[in-house]
Design a protein around this motif. Structure first.
Motif, PDB file in Angstrom:
ATOM      1  N   ASP A 120       0.808  -1.224   0.000  1.00  0.00           N
ATOM      2  CA  ASP A 120       0.000   0.000   0.000  1.00  0.00           C
ATOM      3  C   ASP A 120       0.838   1.269   0.000  1.00  0.00           C
ATOM      4  OD1 ASP A 120      -2.311  -1.441  -0.055  1.00  0.00           O
ATOM      5  OD2 ASP A 120      -2.670  -1.353   2.105  1.00  0.00           O
ATOM      6  N   ASP A 121       2.077   1.190   0.458  1.00  0.00           N
ATOM      7  CA  ASP A 121       2.902   2.385   0.549  1.00  0.00           C
ATOM      8  C   ASP A 121       3.899   2.500  -0.604  1.00  0.00           C
ATOM      9  OD1 ASP A 121       4.487   0.265   1.236  1.00  0.00           O
ATOM     10  OD2 ASP A 121       5.282   1.152   3.079  1.00  0.00           O
ATOM     11  N   LYS A 122       3.740   1.682  -1.653  1.00  0.00           N
ATOM     12  CA  LYS A 122       4.701   1.681  -2.751  1.00  0.00           C
ATOM     13  C   LYS A 122       4.141   2.407  -3.965  1.00  0.00           C
ATOM     14  CE  LYS A 122       7.604  -1.247  -5.637  1.00  0.00           C
ATOM     15  NZ  LYS A 122       8.159  -2.582  -5.875  1.00  0.00           N
ATOM     16  N   ALA A 123       4.982   3.270  -4.567  1.00  0.00           N
ATOM     17  CA  ALA A 123       4.615   3.895  -5.831  1.00  0.00           C
ATOM     18  C   ALA A 123       4.562   2.814  -6.898  1.00  0.00           C
ATOM     19  CB  ALA A 123       5.627   4.966  -6.201  1.00  0.00           C
ATOM     20  N   CYS A 124       3.516   2.831  -7.717  1.00  0.00           N
ATOM     21  CA  CYS A 124       3.336   1.731  -8.671  1.00  0.00           C
ATOM     22  C   CYS A 124       2.298   2.105  -9.710  1.00  0.00           C
ATOM     23  CB  CYS A 124       2.891   0.467  -7.924  1.00  0.00           C
ATOM     24  SG  CYS A 124       1.360   0.687  -6.972  1.00  0.00           S
ATOM     25  N   VAL A 125       2.187   1.257 -10.735  1.00  0.00           N
ATOM     26  CA  VAL A 125       1.150   1.385 -11.759  1.00  0.00           C
ATOM     27  C   VAL A 125       0.577  -0.006 -12.002  1.00  0.00           C
ATOM     28  CG1 VAL A 125       0.621   1.982 -14.147  1.00  0.00           C
ATOM     29  CG2 VAL A 125       2.299   3.327 -12.886  1.00  0.00           C
ATOM     30  N   GLY A 126      -0.742  -0.118 -12.022  1.00  0.00           N
ATOM     31  CA  GLY A 126      -1.354  -1.411 -12.280  1.00  0.00           C
ATOM     32  C   GLY A 126      -2.870  -1.333 -12.275  1.00  0.00           C
ATOM     33  N   GLU A 127      -3.500  -2.461 -12.559  1.00  0.00           N
ATOM     34  CA  GLU A 127      -4.968  -2.522 -12.561  1.00  0.00           C
ATOM     35  C   GLU A 127      -5.479  -2.575 -11.129  1.00  0.00           C
ATOM     36  OE1 GLU A 127      -8.696  -5.180 -14.356  1.00  0.00           O
ATOM     37  OE2 GLU A 127      -6.634  -5.618 -14.959  1.00  0.00           O
ATOM     38  N   VAL A 128      -6.565  -1.856 -10.867  1.00  0.00           N
ATOM     39  CA  VAL A 128      -7.134  -1.831  -9.527  1.00  0.00           C
ATOM     40  C   VAL A 128      -7.991  -3.074  -9.288  1.00  0.00           C
ATOM     41  CG1 VAL A 128      -9.214  -0.535 -10.191  1.00  0.00           C
ATOM     42  CG2 VAL A 128      -8.393  -0.416  -7.833  1.00  0.00           C
ATOM     43  N   GLY A 129      -7.949  -3.587  -8.065  1.00  0.00           N
ATOM     44  CA  GLY A 129      -8.848  -4.645  -7.631  1.00  0.00           C
ATOM     45  C   GLY A 129      -9.593  -4.154  -6.404  1.00  0.00           C
ATOM     46  N   LEU A 130     -10.910  -4.229  -6.425  1.00  0.00           N
ATOM     47  CA  LEU A 130     -11.730  -3.715  -5.323  1.00  0.00           C
ATOM     48  C   LEU A 130     -12.111  -4.833  -4.367  1.00  0.00           C
ATOM     49  CD1 LEU A 130     -14.199  -1.373  -7.269  1.00  0.00           C
ATOM     50  CD2 LEU A 130     -12.076  -0.732  -6.108  1.00  0.00           C
ATOM     51  N   PHE A 131     -12.144  -4.518  -3.076  1.00  0.00           N
ATOM     52  CA  PHE A 131     -12.674  -5.466  -2.104  1.00  0.00           C
ATOM     53  C   PHE A 131     -14.157  -5.664  -2.422  1.00  0.00           C
ATOM     54  CE2 PHE A 131      -9.488  -4.572   1.596  1.00  0.00           C
ATOM     55  CZ  PHE A 131      -8.433  -4.783   0.721  1.00  0.00           C
ATOM     56  N   PRO A 132     -14.665  -6.883  -2.316  1.00  0.00           N
ATOM     57  CA  PRO A 132     -16.028  -7.171  -2.790  1.00  0.00           C
ATOM     58  C   PRO A 132     -17.152  -6.641  -1.898  1.00  0.00           C
ATOM     59  CG  PRO A 132     -15.045  -9.135  -1.833  1.00  0.00           C
ATOM     60  CD  PRO A 132     -13.965  -8.097  -1.864  1.00  0.00           C
ATOM     61  N   LEU A 133     -16.881  -6.421  -0.590  1.00  0.00           N
ATOM     62  CA  LEU A 133     -17.939  -5.929   0.295  1.00  0.00           C
ATOM     63  C   LEU A 133     -18.148  -4.441   0.040  1.00  0.00           C
ATOM     64  CD1 LEU A 133     -17.096  -7.777   3.637  1.00  0.00           C
ATOM     65  CD2 LEU A 133     -18.872  -8.323   1.964  1.00  0.00           C
ATOM     66  N   TYR A 134     -19.172  -4.114  -0.724  1.00  0.00           N
ATOM     67  CA  TYR A 134     -19.345  -2.757  -1.235  1.00  0.00           C
ATOM     68  C   TYR A 134     -20.839  -2.458  -1.301  1.00  0.00           C
ATOM     69  CZ  TYR A 134     -17.752   1.296  -4.039  1.00  0.00           C
ATOM     70  OH  TYR A 134     -17.441   2.558  -4.492  1.00  0.00           O
ATOM     71  N   LEU A 135     -21.378  -1.798  -0.285  1.00  0.00           N
ATOM     72  CA  LEU A 135     -22.811  -1.497  -0.254  1.00  0.00           C
ATOM     73  C   LEU A 135     -23.201  -0.697  -1.488  1.00  0.00           C
ATOM     74  CD1 LEU A 135     -24.974  -0.428   2.748  1.00  0.00           C
ATOM     75  CD2 LEU A 135     -25.097   0.897   0.645  1.00  0.00           C
ATOM     76  N   GLY A 136     -24.246  -1.144  -2.173  1.00  0.00           N
ATOM     77  CA  GLY A 136     -24.769  -0.429  -3.331  1.00  0.00           C
ATOM     78  C   GLY A 136     -24.256  -0.915  -4.662  1.00  0.00           C
ATOM     79  N   ALA A 137     -23.174  -1.705  -4.660  1.00  0.00           N
ATOM     80  CA  ALA A 137     -22.644  -2.217  -5.930  1.00  0.00           C
ATOM     81  C   ALA A 137     -23.555  -3.319  -6.470  1.00  0.00           C
ATOM     82  CB  ALA A 137     -21.226  -2.752  -5.732  1.00  0.00           C
ATOM     83  N   THR A 138     -23.519  -3.506  -7.772  1.00  0.00           N
ATOM     84  CA  THR A 138     -24.390  -4.501  -8.403  1.00  0.00           C
ATOM     85  C   THR A 138     -24.063  -5.917  -7.961  1.00  0.00           C
ATOM     86  OG1 THR A 138     -22.868  -4.605 -10.268  1.00  0.00           O
ATOM     87  CG2 THR A 138     -24.782  -3.173 -10.507  1.00  0.00           C
ATOM     88  N   ASP A 139     -25.092  -6.763  -7.965  1.00  0.00           N
ATOM     89  CA  ASP A 139     -24.879  -8.202  -7.795  1.00  0.00           C
ATOM     90  C   ASP A 139     -25.485  -8.966  -8.966  1.00  0.00           C
ATOM     91  OD1 ASP A 139     -27.589  -7.999  -7.342  1.00  0.00           O
ATOM     92  OD2 ASP A 139     -27.532  -8.739  -5.282  1.00  0.00           O
ATOM     93  N   ARG A 140     -25.885  -8.224 -10.007  1.00  0.00           N
ATOM     94  CA  ARG A 140     -26.475  -8.848 -11.197  1.00  0.00           C
ATOM     95  C   ARG A 140     -26.397  -7.872 -12.369  1.00  0.00           C
ATOM     96  NH1 ARG A 140     -32.380  -7.370  -8.621  1.00  0.00           N
ATOM     97  NH2 ARG A 140     -31.128  -6.691  -6.877  1.00  0.00           N
ATOM     98  N   LEU A 141     -26.471  -8.386 -13.568  1.00  0.00           N
ATOM     99  CA  LEU A 141     -26.614  -7.605 -14.793  1.00  0.00           C
ATOM    100  C   LEU A 141     -27.768  -8.201 -15.590  1.00  0.00           C
ATOM    101  CD1 LEU A 141     -22.857  -7.292 -15.869  1.00  0.00           C
ATOM    102  CD2 LEU A 141     -24.290  -5.450 -14.962  1.00  0.00           C
ATOM    103  N   LEU A 142     -28.432  -7.396 -16.405  1.00  0.00           N
ATOM    104  CA  LEU A 142     -29.594  -7.891 -17.135  1.00  0.00           C
ATOM    105  C   LEU A 142     -29.234  -8.558 -18.453  1.00  0.00           C
ATOM    106  CD1 LEU A 142     -32.220  -5.042 -16.574  1.00  0.00           C
ATOM    107  CD2 LEU A 142     -31.662  -6.995 -15.122  1.00  0.00           C
TER     108      LEU A 142
END
Length: 664
Positions: free
Chosen positions: A485-507
């Motif tokens: 977390d304290d290192k300068a870097c470049v890369g793709e972000v990964g989000l922690f899954p516990l996220y109120l309001g985020a989708t749990d389905r797509l149509l």
């Protein structure tokens, strides 16, 4: 009422401060929405580690990531959210098939009713101003129009009764029109009646409208006969009809009667409401109370990477989007919140809920935000929080259309949608005594921003200083391993899954395939895919380098379109904007770098000269091995209706040209 503003010093960009100024900021930070709850709960949650909202912001935010249920139990009491049946708990993680958990299980409510009823905390009263607006073309010296909370509620109930007579609970009903007062009334009425809003931007062509109607299975669509922009009328109803909807309810852009001939199955706004107007029924409607995870709105991704995803918003999404504005942008009672947008894009619903669930006044300009008329409205409406997109700011700056206007009531700006330009941000901030610009980056499927800038941290224009409250994230290397977390870097972000309001389905897509499949695990959690490439600087700031789809490999070195564009935009005074793409040669070999350029008005340039300038600039500022293979000057860039740059269209165009040449 005075805005819930932190006072003068907190509203300045947090640069180097004298000790006296810092002490004043500490005091002012305690007056913000988030600062107040940190002062109340910080000592209990963090113990002796808690000092004040500025010094302890990172500690408090990290606590919310580890204990999101504690944070949300606090925040729900700060918003105008009333449950018909309360939740059994805040978060249930026992169902392992739901990586995002089950939030507020057992709770039942109608989020539109929450928007419309008075409340003690936050303080909303029937005579509170709910919406302030002005129509383009009206006398700029005339008073702005206002509607109270009671008047808004009565109008919504009138429409909800008409909907209830015509449709069945659960029906999908589309809205394709500018974000006017009537559009807001229709949006709330659809949800109040237990139906589902289908959001469609008013700039879409008939084919795009048809796709959204088909995917959502919409039973009807609300639209206008015309759109007025810059004094000109543009047809809208005819474009909607070309998409072959089942039924259209048509509002006039002005006056009481529509200005077009309607199909037999369609109906005017006036006739749609005629029964209730004639019978003068009591101003009453029983809302449809539904589980908190019930769908209220179908939105669509911008389609920058292909077929737009149909993204269902639930009542949880409305709560999440409001909480972000409340905590990070400091929106609340007494504020006048304006953000030129449309209900067809995620900022429309976010703006709506962020006002009505916090007690702020929604400010709407019925017209183009590009000219002086909009700027005059911002002044006259007393806007205190102004949201923008960077291309809009660039237009204001280049045309000098707000010169002489007083925007000093603005306590903070917000920006999203594109990468910000530092010089443009500095210019915008200067229009209100250098007030902060809260950068926001998120997604429709998150119902919020996952990274933002903060009133409690030093500001760096065009950069993000923190993840949002309760949001956990890591930046992944090319092997999917998180950087420290304290290192300068470049890369793709990964989000922690516990996220109120985020989708749990797509149509219209597999949710697991889109957001979870192939993502690494971290501390026992399957990370959620978002697709952004982030750069974390030595100082801990975050810069969005573009989408994972826009990553390019030049001579074995990975870089991003945004990084190259940022350098090229400043390479010559003739440049308005640039777009960088890479393409594979038809006969194989390393990727080729191609730059597309839009010149400022009145400038001419030779492509070969610009190509040389760009190559030298990129080699000096980024990497000496990078070389511009091709450069094309074009009049404008292809964009989505939400103004997002469609690099894939440019990439396909140049790839086609190379293929044709190779066959000659």
């Amino acid at each position: 009422m005075k805005p819930n503003t932190s006072t003068k010093s907190l509203n300045k960009p947090f640069l180097k401060l004298k000790e006296a100024d810092y002490q004043q900021q500490r005091q002012d930070s305690k007056l913000t929405n988030l600062g107040k709850i940190m002062e109340i709960h910080g000592p209990k949650l963090l113990g002796t580690s808690y000092k004040d909202p500025i010094a302890s912001f990172n500690l408090f935010r990290e606590y919310t990531v580890r204990h999101p249920e504690v944070y949300w139990s606090i925040i729900l009491k700060e918003l105008s959210v009333t449950f018909h049946e309360p939740p059994k708990c805040i978060l249930d993680t026992t169902d392992k098939s739901r990586p995002g958990g089950t939030w507020l299980p057992g709770s039942v409510l109608n989020i539109a009713e929450c928007c419309l009823l008075p409340s003690i905390h936050p303080r909303k009263e029937d005579d509170s101003c709910a919406i302030v607006w002005r129509d383009e073309g009206d006398d700029d010296d005339s008073d702005v129009n206002r509607i109270t909370l009671k008047q808004l509620r009565e109008q919504v109930i009138l429409v909800a009764n008409a909907l209830d007579r015509t449709f069945t609970k659960g029906d999908a009903i589309a809205v394709d029109m500018p974000m006017t007062v009537n559009a807001v009334i229709i949006y709330l009425a659809i949800i109040l009646a237990g139906c589902v809003v289908v959001s469609i931007a008013d700039s879409f062509a008939a084919k795009e409208i048809a796709t959204r109607l088909r995917v959502s299975k919409a039973k009807a669509i609300f639209t206008q006969d015309f759109i007025v922009r810059g004094g000109r009328k543009f047809p809208l109803y005819s474009r909607v009809v070309e998409a072959s909807p089942h039924k259209v309810i048509v509002l006039p852009v002005s006056g009481h009667n529509v200005g077009v001939q309607l199909r037999e199955q369609d109906i005017s706004w006036k006739d749609f409401l005629a029964y209730d107007n004639q019978h003068q029924r009591p101003i009453h409607f029983t809302p449809a109370y539904l589980p908190v995870d019930s769908m209220i709105n179908i939105l669509f991704s911008s389609g920058t990477t292909g077929e737009p995803k149909a993204i269902p918003w639930t009542q949880l999404s409305a709560i999440r989007s409001t909480a972000e504005g409340w905590a990070h942008i400091n929106v609340g009672v007494g504020d006048v919140y304006c953000w030129p947008t449309n209900l067809g894009w995620v900022m429309g619903p976010i703006l709506l809920f962020s006002c009505f669930l916090t007690g702020a006044t929604l400010a709407l300009y019925h017209g183009s935000p590009l000219g002086r008329g909009f700027g005059k409205f911002v002044q006259d409406a007393g806007v205190t929080v102004l949201g923008t997109v960077p291309s809009l700011v660039k237009t204001w700056k280049n045309t000098d259309c707000i010169k002489g206007l007083d925007w000093t009531k603005i306590k903070s700006f917000a920006s999203t949608g594109e990468t910000s330009n530092v010089d443009d941000d500095l210019w915008l901030s200067s229009k209100s005594y250098y007030k902060p610009i809260i950068e926001c980056c998120g997604g429709t499927e998150l119902a919020s921003s996952y990274i933002q800038s903060s009133l409690f941290q030093p500001q760096a224009f065009g950069a993000f200083s923190t993840a949002s409250m309760t949001t956990g994230l890591v930046i992944l290397d090319e092997h999917g391993v998180p950087y420290p977390d304290d290192k300068a870097c470049v890369g793709e972000v990964g989000l922690f899954p516990l996220y109120l309001g985020a989708t749990d389905r797509l149509l219209n897509a597999d949710h697991n395939d889109v957001y979870f499949k192939g993502m690494p695990t971290f501390k026992g959690m399957r990370l959620r895919r978002h697709g952004d490439i982030l750069k974390r600087t030595v100082g801990g700031y975050i810069v969005v380098q573009g989408r994972a789809d826009d990553t390019m490999n030049l001579g074995g070195i990975k870089t991003s379109s945004v990084e190259i564009e940022r350098v090229c935009d400043r390479a010559d005074e003739s440049i308005l904007e640039t777009a960088a793409v890479s393409v594979a040669p038809p006969d194989g070999g390393p990727e080729l770098l191609v730059i597309f350029v839009v010149l400022k008005k009145g400038f001419n340039q030779q492509p070969e000269k610009l190509k040389t300038i760009f190559s030298k600039t990129i080699q000096t500022n980024l990497n000496p091995l990078f070389k511009v293979s091709n450069l094309k000057i074009i009049p404008e860039f292809p964009r989505t209706a939400s103004n997002k740059l469609l690099r894939r269209v440019l990439r396909d165009q140049i790839q086609h040209e190379l293929s044709v040449r190779s066959r000659m």
